[in-house]
Design an enzyme around this catalytic site. Sequence first.
Site, mmCIF file in Angstrom:
data_model
loop_
_atom_site.group_PDB
_atom_site.id
_atom_site.type_symbol
_atom_site.label_atom_id
_atom_site.label_comp_id
_atom_site.label_asym_id
_atom_site.label_seq_id
_atom_site.Cartn_x
_atom_site.Cartn_y
_atom_site.Cartn_z
ATOM 1 N N GLY A 1 28.895 55.508 -17.323
ATOM 2 C CA GLY A 1 29.862 56.185 -16.521
ATOM 3 C C GLY A 1 31.391 55.901 -17.028
ATOM 4 O O GLY A 1 31.244 55.340 -18.135
ATOM 5 N N ASN A 2 32.109 56.204 -16.196
ATOM 6 C CA ASN A 2 33.575 55.919 -16.691
ATOM 7 C C ASN A 2 34.550 55.656 -15.160
ATOM 8 O O ASN A 2 33.803 55.367 -14.366
ATOM 9 C CB ASN A 2 34.168 57.111 -17.337
ATOM 10 C CG ASN A 2 34.235 58.312 -16.611
ATOM 11 O OD1 ASN A 2 34.951 58.454 -15.437
ATOM 12 N ND2 ASN A 2 33.330 59.393 -17.011
ATOM 13 N N ARG A 3 35.755 55.269 -15.613
ATOM 14 C CA ARG A 3 36.344 54.671 -14.462
ATOM 15 C C ARG A 3 37.348 55.665 -13.452
ATOM 16 O O ARG A 3 37.945 55.457 -12.719
ATOM 17 C CB ARG A 3 37.392 53.582 -15.061
ATOM 18 C CG ARG A 3 36.718 52.336 -15.624
ATOM 19 C CD ARG A 3 37.787 51.559 -16.319
ATOM 20 N NE ARG A 3 39.156 51.293 -15.583
ATOM 21 C CZ ARG A 3 40.116 51.020 -16.140
ATOM 22 N NH1 ARG A 3 40.315 50.837 -17.442
ATOM 23 N NH2 ARG A 3 41.279 50.538 -15.324
ATOM 24 N N SER A 4 36.889 56.904 -13.715
ATOM 25 C CA SER A 4 37.622 58.091 -12.914
ATOM 26 C C SER A 4 37.251 57.553 -11.629
ATOM 27 O O SER A 4 36.180 57.742 -10.908
ATOM 28 C CB SER A 4 37.175 59.235 -13.428
ATOM 29 O OG SER A 4 37.778 60.394 -12.635
#
Length: 423
Positions: free
Chosen positions: A220-223
Amino acid sequence: MSASSGSVLAPSARPRVVVGVGGGIAAYKVGGLVRAFTESGAAVTVVPTAAALGFVGAATWEALSGRPVSTDVFTDVPDVKHVMTGQRADLVVIAPATADLLARAAAGRADDLLTATLLVTRAPVLMAPAMHTEMWTHPATVANVATLRARGVTVLDPATGRLTGADTGPGRLPEVDHIHAVAALLLRDPAALLRDLAGRRVVVSAGGTREPLDPVRFLGNRSSGRQGYALALVAAARGAQVTLVSANVTLDPPPGVTRVEVGDARELAAAMTEHAAGADAVVMAAAVADFRPVRAGAAKIKKRPGQAPPAIELVENPDILATLSRPGPDRARVVVGFAAETGDDTATPLDYGRQKLARKGCDLLVVNRVDEGRAFEVADNAGVILAADSSPPVEIPLGPKTVLAAAVCDELARRLPGREPPK
Ligand code: CTP
């Protein structure tokens, strides 16, 4: 206009906000709104209607605002409150705006302190409706809302969900955070919420995709989704019909916005392709994983004593923005991308942005610098909007994500003049 003018300061260091409270059960939630204003430095005067005091008493409003409260024009007559309250305001917020209060405001009545204040004030007015669905959709209310909006009042749509009884539908008070965010934008720039996107269909993606590795893990990512949600909130407040394609975001949907939830990049691609077809504008604010694991196992990956950790083989995801930007009969009239960039020895973040704008084929690209912890998981954002046509870049200084959203909406409105929704 709005953020592109470069002004991000409130009109005064301590803005004067009038919070008008209508007589509906949602009045109990408005204490949180008064608190949000006082905590952000505003001087708040609460003006409840007589009916509102049947739900929440004057002592509560006085304690939360730190100021005396009156509802009629016969209290403190020498102070000429019915005139002074409206004249001195930098912003008037009505929450909940009941059907009756909307009707009285639309008719220009002045039969209590709140409606007199509305008639006197020249400050921006924001109304956050709450009522039963039948009342909201009644032709009388529809006409009153149209009249108020035509006069420049920002009337939010109500939120959709459980109402006071067992029923569900549009009619809930918009979330206090949403009302506060829109109010803060109006305090910075009274022209930030013109209805210049009325009748336009805008599709926004938000959040970050999660590419499954096994049933419990993902890449995933930090958005956080905050920028895309701010865009949806502001575009809807400016009259657009907004679909928000949301990947793994825990925020409440903005009022009046249709939310479609997705998980991974391929689901996001499918939803965007479906909803963006023939739209007026598409904004890709979501952070999309460029790669996904070739295999997402049905069973949890286990540690095996003595064995090397498993290698994760990746395959490329579709480039959704580039696909949506391709010429064709279904292409949206304006396609907007976002690019979080850092610079290096060979190029600045803006150089990389210009290259990306050309490579993706979109019309506008918002370049965020993500060095120094900016843009992800924070409330503020700064950016530069680059255009594929000859328009000069638009700089948006560090400020709330709604300010950047308003600047993007300015660019959309310039390319898509507003039109009234079909009857
Ligand atoms: N984007 C997309 N589909 C992808 C990757 C990105 O639609 N598979 C969109 C994002 O939503 C964003 C824009 O493209 O609007 C730029 O995203 P970014 O990650 O900066 O682009 P990349 O093409 O992945 O470039 P980089 O090599 O710099 O990561």
